[in-house]
Write a protein that holds these residues in place. Sequence first.
Motif, PDB file in Angstrom:
ATOM      1  N   GLN A  59       0.827  -1.210   0.000  1.00 13.27           N
ATOM      2  CA  GLN A  59       0.000   0.000   0.000  1.00 13.27           C
ATOM      3  C   GLN A  59       0.869   1.271   0.000  1.00 13.27           C
ATOM      4  OE1 GLN A  59      -3.733   0.230   0.010  1.00 13.27           O
ATOM      5  NE2 GLN A  59      -2.835   2.111  -0.799  1.00 13.27           N
ATOM      6  N   ASP A  60       1.896   1.289   0.834  1.00 11.38           N
ATOM      7  CA  ASP A  60       2.806   2.454   0.874  1.00 11.38           C
ATOM      8  C   ASP A  60       3.505   2.636  -0.466  1.00 11.38           C
ATOM      9  OD1 ASP A  60       2.206   3.109   3.397  1.00 11.38           O
ATOM     10  OD2 ASP A  60       4.085   2.399   4.313  1.00 11.38           O
ATOM     11  N   ASN A  92       1.192   4.153  -3.021  1.00  4.87           N
ATOM     12  CA  ASN A  92       1.044   5.593  -2.770  1.00  4.87           C
ATOM     13  C   ASN A  92       2.280   6.364  -3.223  1.00  4.87           C
ATOM     14  OD1 ASN A  92      -1.447   5.084  -1.676  1.00  4.87           O
ATOM     15  ND2 ASN A  92      -0.728   5.056   0.443  1.00  4.87           N
ATOM     16  N   LYS A  93       3.459   5.758  -2.992  1.00  8.59           N
ATOM     17  CA  LYS A  93       4.718   6.418  -3.364  1.00  8.59           C
ATOM     18  C   LYS A  93       4.788   6.593  -4.896  1.00  8.59           C
ATOM     19  CE  LYS A  93       9.548   5.296  -3.183  1.00  8.59           C
ATOM     20  NZ  LYS A  93      10.483   4.238  -2.897  1.00  8.59           N
ATOM     21  N   ALA A 127       2.259   6.609  -7.010  1.00 14.64           N
ATOM     22  CA  ALA A 127       1.208   7.546  -7.433  1.00 14.64           C
ATOM     23  C   ALA A 127       1.678   8.985  -7.216  1.00 14.64           C
ATOM     24  CB  ALA A 127      -0.080   7.272  -6.670  1.00 14.64           C
ATOM     25  N   LEU A 128       2.326   9.205  -6.076  1.00 13.43           N
ATOM     26  CA  LEU A 128       2.828  10.546  -5.758  1.00 13.43           C
ATOM     27  C   LEU A 128       3.910  10.973  -6.759  1.00 13.43           C
ATOM     28  CD1 LEU A 128       2.344  12.625  -3.464  1.00 13.43           C
ATOM     29  CD2 LEU A 128       4.363  11.670  -2.312  1.00 13.43           C
TER      30      LEU A 128
END
Length: 291
Positions: free
Chosen positions: A58-59, A62-63, A65-66
């Motif tokens: 999950q992290d 997100n990384k 996507a960022l």
Amino acid sequence: MKQSIEIINEACARHRNSVIAFSGGSDSIVLVDIIYRHTPHRPPLVFVDSGMEHPATQDFINKVALAYSAEVNIARPAKPYADQWAAQGWPMLGKLAARQWMQKHKGFGYKLDVSSCCRNMKISPGRKLTKQLGATLQFTGQRGEADDALRGLRALKDTATKYLEADKLTVCNPLQGWTDTMINRYKTENKLPRHPSWEEGAITIGCLYCGGGAQYTNSGFKILRHILPDKWREYIVGMKAGEIILSVKHNRPLDHIREAVEKLGGLDELANSRPWIFDYLSYPPLKGYTK
Ligand code: SF4
């Protein structure tokens, strides 16, 4: 890469809204990089959380996507994975091999079914959310033959972009035909982010409990035992997957295996004293599996 970009641009010319099916694996990261850095299109990412993900996934999603300023959406299956396996079959051996195994082992007391598991826990939730987001086109990182033998056969008759009547959705595979070498070269040259589990020894960023290939020397069960021992124990002992593994491996019905396990002190005891007996679905394990 030129051909992949053409496929992407052609598909986007026909569809106002699209998404990228994003797993966090190498192929989908390459696909995100190509679309976001080499085309003007900015499809949101759709990640399916099957409930069997690596704790760091999950992290990592997100990384990524960022890093690309991409919107990320999370899809979830309609039922827990344990319910899926009890109803339709455990994900072990591989799609074709599980089907063939079932034809010969109907009275063994459980079922194996990789196709239904993937369909219900990954593919359908992702496509459902894609449509809920108003998209008519889904990009995937599937590569056809280089990815999987069955997909390779399908790729012979399918084009990179195909309308799926059952799902009422167009799926586009711009990386069709890419080899492992091409993917690795692209990742290295472009310094793409890597999921932390590669460093731990994982060979795929997929579901932790997937046994689709656990008859081979690079079995996911063995890797899980080494990289996430608590998750491995939960699966082998808590969910009693150990009984299914032994049944497939020794070609004995579940009742016989339970009796034998009981005599040897139970699953917990075997997981402590001889954990390696749950590493493979065949003994000796088969060689030559590279995916
Ligand atoms: S990768 Fe394996 S465990 Fe995950 S959804 Fe597909 S068949 Fe099921």
